[in-house]
Scaffold this motif. Structure first.
Motif, PDB file in Angstrom:
ATOM      1  N   UNK A 248      11.007   3.353 -15.500  1.00  0.00           N
ATOM      2  CA  UNK A 248      10.642   2.076 -16.120  1.00  0.00           C
ATOM      3  C   UNK A 248      10.059   1.102 -15.093  1.00  0.00           C
ATOM      4  N   UNK A 249      10.348   1.346 -13.814  1.00  0.00           N
ATOM      5  CA  UNK A 249       9.929   0.413 -12.769  1.00  0.00           C
ATOM      6  C   UNK A 249       9.375   1.172 -11.572  1.00  0.00           C
ATOM      7  N   UNK A 250       8.257   0.677 -11.063  1.00  0.00           N
ATOM      8  CA  UNK A 250       7.658   1.205  -9.840  1.00  0.00           C
ATOM      9  C   UNK A 250       7.435   0.025  -8.903  1.00  0.00           C
ATOM     10  N   UNK A 251       7.909   0.173  -7.655  1.00  0.00           N
ATOM     11  CA  UNK A 251       7.730  -0.873  -6.646  1.00  0.00           C
ATOM     12  C   UNK A 251       6.947  -0.262  -5.489  1.00  0.00           C
ATOM     13  N   UNK A 252       5.811  -0.862  -5.164  1.00  0.00           N
ATOM     14  CA  UNK A 252       4.924  -0.344  -4.120  1.00  0.00           C
ATOM     15  C   UNK A 252       4.950  -1.293  -2.931  1.00  0.00           C
ATOM     16  N   UNK A 253       5.531  -0.806  -1.831  1.00  0.00           N
ATOM     17  CA  UNK A 253       5.693  -1.672  -0.666  1.00  0.00           C
ATOM     18  C   UNK A 253       5.166  -1.026   0.611  1.00  0.00           C
ATOM     19  N   UNK A 254       4.153  -0.179   0.492  1.00  0.00           N
ATOM     20  CA  UNK A 254       3.570   0.387   1.704  1.00  0.00           C
ATOM     21  C   UNK A 254       2.857  -0.739   2.459  1.00  0.00           C
ATOM     22  N   UNK A 255       2.459  -0.475   3.686  1.00  0.00           N
ATOM     23  CA  UNK A 255       1.772  -1.473   4.503  1.00  0.00           C
ATOM     24  C   UNK A 255       0.285  -1.589   4.163  1.00  0.00           C
ATOM     25  N   UNK A 256      -0.181  -0.757   3.248  1.00  0.00           N
ATOM     26  CA  UNK A 256      -1.608  -0.708   2.914  1.00  0.00           C
ATOM     27  C   UNK A 256      -1.866  -1.267   1.512  1.00  0.00           C
ATOM     28  N   UNK A 257      -2.479  -2.435   1.440  1.00  0.00           N
ATOM     29  CA  UNK A 257      -2.762  -3.054   0.149  1.00  0.00           C
ATOM     30  C   UNK A 257      -3.580  -2.151  -0.767  1.00  0.00           C
TER      31      UNK A 257
ATOM     32  N   UNK B 130      14.084   3.597 -11.342  1.00  0.00           N
ATOM     33  CA  UNK B 130      13.141   2.891 -10.475  1.00  0.00           C
ATOM     34  C   UNK B 130      12.677   3.809  -9.348  1.00  0.00           C
ATOM     35  N   UNK B 131      11.401   3.715  -9.039  1.00  0.00           N
ATOM     36  CA  UNK B 131      10.829   4.448  -7.913  1.00  0.00           C
ATOM     37  C   UNK B 131      10.222   3.425  -6.971  1.00  0.00           C
ATOM     38  N   UNK B 132      10.534   3.591  -5.692  1.00  0.00           N
ATOM     39  CA  UNK B 132       9.998   2.701  -4.670  1.00  0.00           C
ATOM     40  C   UNK B 132       9.195   3.543  -3.696  1.00  0.00           C
ATOM     41  N   UNK B 133       7.952   3.139  -3.476  1.00  0.00           N
ATOM     42  CA  UNK B 133       7.087   3.857  -2.535  1.00  0.00           C
ATOM     43  C   UNK B 133       6.831   2.931  -1.357  1.00  0.00           C
ATOM     44  N   UNK B 134       7.323   3.359  -0.198  1.00  0.00           N
ATOM     45  CA  UNK B 134       7.241   2.567   1.018  1.00  0.00           C
ATOM     46  C   UNK B 134       8.630   2.128   1.423  1.00  0.00           C
ATOM     47  N   UNK B 135       9.181   2.738   2.468  1.00  0.00           N
ATOM     48  CA  UNK B 135      10.555   2.465   2.891  1.00  0.00           C
ATOM     49  C   UNK B 135      10.605   1.611   4.149  1.00  0.00           C
TER      50      UNK B 135
END
Length: 146
Positions: free
Chosen positions: A69-78, A6-11
């Motif tokens: 297999x998984x990407x989660x995008x949680x930056x503050x910019x839609x 899993x990769x998460x962008x936006x901490x």
């Protein structure tokens, strides 16, 4: 047995909590953010961190997005989250992409079944109705009682 990649962008708060949870569950997790200090919220985390711009395809390749297999995008910019989601699916073939969207109306821009919106506003409304159905009523302190 292959562990989930899993990769998460936006901490921010959401990204770090998801990273902590996935890491605790045994997934191989990498978190990317533009600011090193953002990683301080990763308290139950045994994965990797990298400082960089998630909108940069070279950095996405470096992170191993093609094997993820998984990407989660949680930056503050839609708009950034939506852009990276499209790049991840079209260029890297990621199958499960979760996109945090502050503006619920932007869910209309998602055309792929592999891209799943996370809308805090809609989740809050849903949770509110769930609490109401269970008979939740706040007491004087603001806490719930049944």
């Amino acid at each position: 047995m292959n562990r989930q990649q899993a990769i998460i962008i936006g901490a921010g708060k959401l990204g770090c909590q998801i990273a902590n949870d996935l890491s605790k569950s045994g997934a191989n997790v990498t978190v990317l953010d533009m600011k090193k200090e953002a990683f301080e919220r990763l308290n139950e985390f045994s994965g990797f961190t990298k400082v960089g711009d998630g909108a940069n395809a070279s950095i996405l390749r470096e992170l191993g997005l093609t094997e993820s297999s998984t990407l989660v995008l949680t930056t503050q910019e839609d708009n950034v989250n939506l852009f990276i989601a499209d790049v991840a699916q079209l260029l890297f073939g990621v199958q499960d992409i979760y996109v945090r969207l502050a503006d619920k109306n932007k869910t209309k821009l998602i055309t792929s079944e592999n891209i799943h919106p996370i809308c805090p506003f809609l989740l809050s409304i849903s949770y509110f109705h769930s609490l109401r159905e269970k008979g939740y009523q706040p007491d004087e302190s603001g806490r719930g009682r049944r």
